[in-house]
Motif scaffolding. Structure first.
Motif, PDB file in Angstrom:
ATOM      1  N   ALA A  46       0.820  -1.214   0.000  1.00 14.10           N
ATOM      2  CA  ALA A  46       0.000   0.000   0.000  1.00 14.10           C
ATOM      3  C   ALA A  46       0.849   1.257   0.000  1.00 14.10           C
ATOM      4  O   ALA A  46       0.450   2.291  -0.547  1.00 14.10           O
ATOM      5  CB  ALA A  46      -0.935  -0.005   1.200  1.00 14.10           C
ATOM      6  N   ASP A  47       2.028   1.194   0.631  1.00 16.50           N
ATOM      7  CA  ASP A  47       2.885   2.379   0.696  1.00 16.50           C
ATOM      8  C   ASP A  47       4.094   2.277  -0.231  1.00 16.50           C
ATOM      9  O   ASP A  47       5.092   2.969  -0.054  1.00 16.50           O
ATOM     10  CB  ASP A  47       3.348   2.620   2.135  1.00 16.50           C
ATOM     11  N   ASP A  48       4.002   1.435  -1.230  1.00 12.33           N
ATOM     12  CA  ASP A  48       5.097   1.244  -2.179  1.00 12.33           C
ATOM     13  C   ASP A  48       5.320   2.524  -2.983  1.00 12.33           C
ATOM     14  O   ASP A  48       4.383   3.094  -3.536  1.00 12.33           O
ATOM     15  CB  ASP A  48       4.748   0.088  -3.124  1.00 12.33           C
ATOM     16  N   SER A  49       6.564   2.976  -3.033  1.00 15.38           N
ATOM     17  CA  SER A  49       6.873   4.196  -3.800  1.00 15.38           C
ATOM     18  C   SER A  49       8.131   4.016  -4.645  1.00 15.38           C
ATOM     19  O   SER A  49       8.836   4.969  -4.926  1.00 15.38           O
ATOM     20  CB  SER A  49       7.051   5.384  -2.850  1.00 15.38           C
ATOM     21  N   ARG A  50       8.408   2.775  -5.020  1.00 17.60           N
ATOM     22  CA  ARG A  50       9.647   2.481  -5.732  1.00 17.60           C
ATOM     23  C   ARG A  50       9.712   3.184  -7.094  1.00 17.60           C
ATOM     24  O   ARG A  50       8.692   3.518  -7.700  1.00 17.60           O
ATOM     25  CB  ARG A  50       9.775   0.973  -5.920  1.00 17.60           C
ATOM     26  N   LEU A  51      10.940   3.365  -7.570  1.00 16.08           N
ATOM     27  CA  LEU A  51      11.196   3.864  -8.915  1.00 16.08           C
ATOM     28  C   LEU A  51      11.736   2.715  -9.762  1.00 16.08           C
ATOM     29  O   LEU A  51      12.534   1.912  -9.278  1.00 16.08           O
ATOM     30  CB  LEU A  51      12.233   4.988  -8.910  1.00 16.08           C
ATOM     31  N   THR A  52      11.309   2.644 -10.993  1.00  9.64           N
ATOM     32  CA  THR A  52      11.791   1.598 -11.888  1.00  9.64           C
ATOM     33  C   THR A  52      12.107   2.181 -13.252  1.00  9.64           C
ATOM     34  O   THR A  52      11.561   3.217 -13.644  1.00  9.64           O
ATOM     35  CB  THR A  52      10.745   0.479 -12.067  1.00  9.64           C
ATOM     36  N   VAL A  53      13.018   1.501 -13.953  1.00  6.46           N
ATOM     37  CA  VAL A  53      13.322   1.841 -15.341  1.00  6.46           C
ATOM     38  C   VAL A  53      12.742   0.720 -16.195  1.00  6.46           C
ATOM     39  O   VAL A  53      13.126  -0.437 -16.043  1.00  6.46           O
ATOM     40  CB  VAL A  53      14.841   1.961 -15.571  1.00  6.46           C
ATOM     41  N   PHE A  80       2.739   4.199  -6.859  1.00  5.54           N
ATOM     42  CA  PHE A  80       1.930   4.829  -5.816  1.00  5.54           C
ATOM     43  C   PHE A  80       1.086   3.768  -5.114  1.00  5.54           C
ATOM     44  O   PHE A  80      -0.131   3.867  -5.026  1.00  5.54           O
ATOM     45  CB  PHE A  80       1.039   5.925  -6.405  1.00  5.54           C
ATOM     46  N   GLY A  81       1.776   2.729  -4.634  1.00  4.78           N
ATOM     47  CA  GLY A  81       1.092   1.663  -3.906  1.00  4.78           C
ATOM     48  C   GLY A  81       0.067   0.955  -4.760  1.00  4.78           C
ATOM     49  O   GLY A  81       0.292   0.677  -5.944  1.00  4.78           O
ATOM     50  N   TYR A  82      -1.095   0.679  -4.166  1.00  3.39           N
ATOM     51  CA  TYR A  82      -2.156  -0.017  -4.891  1.00  3.39           C
ATOM     52  C   TYR A  82      -2.849   0.873  -5.919  1.00  3.39           C
ATOM     53  O   TYR A  82      -3.680   0.404  -6.694  1.00  3.39           O
ATOM     54  CB  TYR A  82      -3.203  -0.550  -3.906  1.00  3.39           C
ATOM     55  N   ASN A  83      -2.538   2.165  -5.908  1.00  3.80           N
ATOM     56  CA  ASN A  83      -3.175   3.096  -6.848  1.00  3.80           C
ATOM     57  C   ASN A  83      -2.544   3.061  -8.227  1.00  3.80           C
ATOM     58  O   ASN A  83      -2.988   3.763  -9.138  1.00  3.80           O
ATOM     59  CB  ASN A  83      -3.118   4.522  -6.302  1.00  3.80           C
ATOM     60  N   TRP A  89       1.018  27.229  -8.344  1.00  2.00           N
ATOM     61  CA  TRP A  89       0.757  26.584  -7.052  1.00  2.00           C
ATOM     62  C   TRP A  89      -0.094  25.327  -7.219  1.00  2.00           C
ATOM     63  O   TRP A  89       0.047  24.370  -6.464  1.00  2.00           O
ATOM     64  CB  TRP A  89       0.094  27.577  -6.094  1.00  2.00           C
ATOM     65  N   ARG A  90      -0.959  25.323  -8.210  1.00  2.00           N
ATOM     66  CA  ARG A  90      -1.740  24.117  -8.495  1.00  2.00           C
ATOM     67  C   ARG A  90      -0.799  22.991  -8.942  1.00  2.00           C
ATOM     68  O   ARG A  90      -0.952  21.838  -8.528  1.00  2.00           O
ATOM     69  CB  ARG A  90      -2.759  24.443  -9.600  1.00  2.00           C
ATOM     70  N   SER A  91       0.160  23.329  -9.756  1.00  2.00           N
ATOM     71  CA  SER A  91       1.131  22.344 -10.224  1.00  2.00           C
ATOM     72  C   SER A  91       2.060  21.901  -9.095  1.00  2.00           C
ATOM     73  O   SER A  91       2.466  20.730  -9.035  1.00  2.00           O
ATOM     74  CB  SER A  91       1.953  22.926 -11.377  1.00  2.00           C
ATOM     75  N   TRP A  92       2.405  22.841  -8.229  1.00  2.00           N
ATOM     76  CA  TRP A  92       3.236  22.527  -7.050  1.00  2.00           C
ATOM     77  C   TRP A  92       2.576  21.426  -6.221  1.00  2.00           C
ATOM     78  O   TRP A  92       3.231  20.451  -5.824  1.00  2.00           O
ATOM     79  CB  TRP A  92       3.416  23.803  -6.235  1.00  2.00           C
ATOM     80  N   ASP A  93       1.286  21.552  -5.979  1.00  2.00           N
ATOM     81  CA  ASP A  93       0.570  20.541  -5.195  1.00  2.00           C
ATOM     82  C   ASP A  93       0.494  19.206  -5.929  1.00  2.00           C
ATOM     83  O   ASP A  93       0.554  18.138  -5.309  1.00  2.00           O
ATOM     84  CB  ASP A  93      -0.854  21.021  -4.890  1.00  2.00           C
ATOM     85  N   ALA A  94       0.369  19.263  -7.247  1.00  2.00           N
ATOM     86  CA  ALA A  94       0.187  18.037  -8.030  1.00  2.00           C
ATOM     87  C   ALA A  94       1.435  17.159  -8.050  1.00  2.00           C
ATOM     88  O   ALA A  94       1.329  15.942  -8.272  1.00  2.00           O
ATOM     89  CB  ALA A  94      -0.212  18.389  -9.461  1.00  2.00           C
ATOM     90  N   LEU A  95       2.612  17.738  -7.828  1.00  2.00           N
ATOM     91  CA  LEU A  95       3.849  16.961  -7.901  1.00  2.00           C
ATOM     92  C   LEU A  95       3.859  15.781  -6.938  1.00  2.00           C
ATOM     93  O   LEU A  95       4.529  14.777  -7.186  1.00  2.00           O
ATOM     94  CB  LEU A  95       5.062  17.860  -7.631  1.00  2.00           C
ATOM     95  N   THR A  96       3.122  15.888  -5.839  1.00  2.00           N
ATOM     96  CA  THR A  96       3.110  14.808  -4.841  1.00  2.00           C
ATOM     97  C   THR A  96       1.708  14.238  -4.635  1.00  2.00           C
ATOM     98  O   THR A  96       1.462  13.575  -3.642  1.00  2.00           O
ATOM     99  CB  THR A  96       3.648  15.337  -3.493  1.00  2.00           C
ATOM    100  N   ASP A  97       0.802  14.501  -5.564  1.00  2.00           N
ATOM    101  CA  ASP A  97      -0.591  14.077  -5.407  1.00  2.00           C
ATOM    102  C   ASP A  97      -1.038  13.363  -6.680  1.00  2.00           C
ATOM    103  O   ASP A  97      -1.233  14.003  -7.719  1.00  2.00           O
ATOM    104  CB  ASP A  97      -1.470  15.300  -5.132  1.00  2.00           C
ATOM    105  N   LEU A  98      -1.194  12.041  -6.615  1.00  2.00           N
ATOM    106  CA  LEU A  98      -1.532  11.259  -7.801  1.00  2.00           C
ATOM    107  C   LEU A  98      -2.880  11.664  -8.382  1.00  2.00           C
ATOM    108  O   LEU A  98      -3.048  11.698  -9.609  1.00  2.00           O
ATOM    109  CB  LEU A  98      -1.542   9.762  -7.469  1.00  2.00           C
TER     110      LEU A  98
END
Length: 636
Positions: free
Chosen positions: A299-306, A400-403, A449-458
């Motif tokens: 659920a909290d998976d945040s890995r990066l992959t190539v 983004f986890g299960y999302n 600022w809308r884009s700023w928030d989106a960087l960490t919000d799926l």
């Protein structure tokens, strides 16, 4: 002055030491608000400074006039200013009207060294550098991209010219003029002697050394050639900031690496060679930090992959057919704006063994078996038979986890669209140009600022993706219309497109995908009056042109703003197709020099305020004479 990449941490330590306070804010960060790369770089810096409990203020700015206005409002106690994505190409001390003496720290300055209470740090990939910032300022510190060392010739010329004694120069000019007058009289009165003098002066053994005036002229030419070569972007500011956090031990952080990848990826299409250089470094970083990549998703998976990726527009967010149809890469290869091109696309799907009914299904509902075979199908048909060598590429993905997960390229499209679109904006009731300009810039800051928030919000990223789907359809529709109506004019030294209306059919109905609705374009009434959108249209045209015409003519686009009665004008360098890998190489953009020249030497009213120096505003009545003077200038 400038600081080498290996010493970035010294600048950071200075900022931290002189900004740490519990009373007033001593650190202000100015950031270009229409730049995904700058936005991501700032997000990394902000996280680092917050961790150090440093108070700082973020000021998004839309142009140099905005920068100057906000600078004058700064509190006198501000010790440090960081410019992200701007500042490299102007003399900051002069432009901001800074009295350096006002900031001398009398308590710390020594006889041999002056210590200043205020410092300005420039992290910007735009070039050329303003040499006053790099070699002539004690207040401004430029983050070197590793290439300032190549400016030895320019540095010598700059230092020579700065240290010229004006009185000595004037005296020498007077002496030279006297010598010329004497020689002229001598030749008239003493013919025989004059003939001997000429013969003697032509001998190599008696060649005279350059006069000081000639040396000055040579150095001035060196500087003029440097500034006249055109503009470009040579590095990603997020990669520079990531280098900084590496030096201070903050790289064991997937968030920082992800932001650095997104910011750098935003430059991929316009500057493919720059991205290719950075991609290898990021690939190594992903592997270094990606522990447990083969573990099951949590659920909290945040890995990066190539992973394998494709030059297909937002493939995972609509249908396979739309991803092909609205891909700049596919469009330019098979000329989709023609009936033959559309027919060829259908034949391509037939050769791949994928029916149009299946291809037009949303990606998430498409048969998993076909998805798994796509890479082999693409290689067999598209690469081997059609020569689409760069269709398959490498992509960076964040879980983004299960999302689910999202690619860096998809994030760039989403964030760009959030920066571009005016959210729920109503038509202005004012007819004052300054008021309308201020209102437009206020909307752009809100988008930042809308884009700023989106960087960490799926969820917000997905909203941006919906906007990006709409934007790409509109760009293709207008691009096709420009070519069909022969609005693309080939002039003597550049190509020209003039958009007479900024509306351009915003009642667009999304083709082949009922899930994309026109209400995503809530603020789309001035779509092409945002320079990001106009540049995307320009890139579409340049990609298309580069495949059918080897003539390397640059492109000028002008979009009419009906409210202000002005044109937004951008100049774009041509692209050279690289047949081997399918990419395009951007040339130096000389429009920055040409625009400045026309503005300075004619009565044409031009507003040059963007950090992209090839983006300007011209009054409607002045557009024709402006284009005429631009053609005659020969500087493009």
């Amino acid at each position: 002055m400038y600081i080498l990449p290996s010493n970035y941490n010294q600048a950071y330590n200075h900022i931290v030491t002189t900004s740490l306070t519990h009373s007033t804010c001593k650190l202000v960060i100015f950031v270009s608000c229409l730049d995904v790369d700058a936005l991501c770089a700032l997000r990394i810096l902000a996280a680092v400074f917050k961790k150090k409990l440093i108070n700082f203020q973020i000021v998004p700015i839309v142009g140099y006039a905005d920068l100057a206005t906000h600078y004058t409002r700064l509190d006198a106690d501000v010790n440090n200013i960081i410019l992200v994505g701007c500042g490299a190409m102007v003399d900051l001390e002069s432009f901001l009207d800074i009295d350096v003496g006002q900031f001398v720290d009398a308590t710390r300055s020594l006889e041999a060294e002056t210590v200043l209470k205020r410092k300005i740090f420039v992290i910007d990939g735009h070039r050329p550098w303003n040499l006053d910032n790099v070699f002539g300022s004690a207040m401004v510190t430029c983050f070197d991209d590793g290439l300032i060392g190549d400016l030895a010739l320019e540095k010598d010329a700059y230092n020579f010219l700065v240290n010229i004694d004006d009185d000595e120069l004037n005296q020498e000019e007077e002496e030279e003029e006297e010598e010329e007058e004497e020689e002229e009289i001598f030749e008239i009165d003493e013919t025989d002697i004059s003939r001997k003098r000429k013969s003697s002066s032509s001998s190599p053994q008696t060649k005279q050394p350059k006069t000081r005036k000639r040396v000055i002229k040579d150095n001035e030419t060196t500087i003029e050639n440097y500034y006249g070569q055109g503009t470009t972007v040579v590095t990603s500011v997020t990669s520079q900031v990531y280098s900084l956090v590496s030096l201070i031990g903050e790289t064991n952080n997937l968030d920082n690496l992800w932001l650095a990848i997104i910011g750098s990826t935003s430059l991929e299409h316009q500057y493919p060679e720059l991205w290719a250089r950075l991609a290898d470094l990021f690939r190594k970083e992903v592997r270094r930090l990606n522990h447990g990549a083969d573990e099951e998703r949590t659920a909290d998976d945040s890995r990066l992959t190539v992973e394998k990726d494709y030059n297909l527009f937002l493939l995972r967010h609509w249908s396979l057919y739309n991803a092909f149809y609205y891909s700049n890469y596919i469009n330019s290869k098979i000329l989709l704006y023609t009936e033959q091109g559309k027919s060829k696309l259908n034949k391509i799907f037939a050769k791949m063994g994928i029916s149009l009914s299946v291809a037009q299904q949303l990606w998430i509902y498409m048969d998993i078996g076909i998805k798994k075979k796509l890479h082999n199908i693409f290689t067999k048909v598209l690469v081997n038979q059609y020569g689409f060598d760069s269709l398959a590429t490498e992509g960076y993905f964040r879980s983004f986890g299960y999302n689910g997960s999202v690619s860096a390229r998809d994030c760039v499209e989403a964030i760009s669209s959030l920066l571009e679109h005016e959210e729920n904006s109503a038509p202005s009731e004012s007819d004052d140009i300054d008021a309308l300009t201020a209102e437009k810039e206020k909307l752009w800051v809100a988008n930042f600022w809308r884009s700023w928030d989106a960087l960490t919000d799926l969820a917000k990223i997905r909203q941006g993706i919906q906007l990006a789907l709409f934007s790409q359809q509109l760009i293709f529709q207008v691009g096709h219309s420009i070519i069909e109506k022969k609005q693309l004019k080939n002039l003597k030294i550049f190509r020209l497109v003039v958009l007479s209306s900024s509306d351009y059919h915003l009642s667009l109905t999304a083709k082949n995908d009922a899930s994309i609705h026109t209400n995503t374009a809530a603020g789309g009434r001035k779509f092409f009056l945002n320079p990001l959108n106009l540049m995307k249209l320009g890139n579409w045209l340049l990609d298309t042109i580069s495949e059918v015409d080897d003539t390397l003519l640059p492109l000028v686009l002008a979009a009419l703003d009906l409210e202000t009665d002005t044109y937004l004008v951008i100049g774009m360098a041509p692209k050279v197709p690289k047949r081997g890998d399918g990419g395009s190489a951007a040339l130096l953009n000389t429009f920055s020099v040409a625009f400045q020249h026309v503005a300075n030497t004619t009565g044409v009213k031009v507003r040059i305020d963007s950090f992209e120096s090839s983006v300007i505003e011209v009054r409607k009545d002045d557009l024709a004479p402006f284009l005429e003077k631009l053609t005659l200038s020969g500087l493009v």
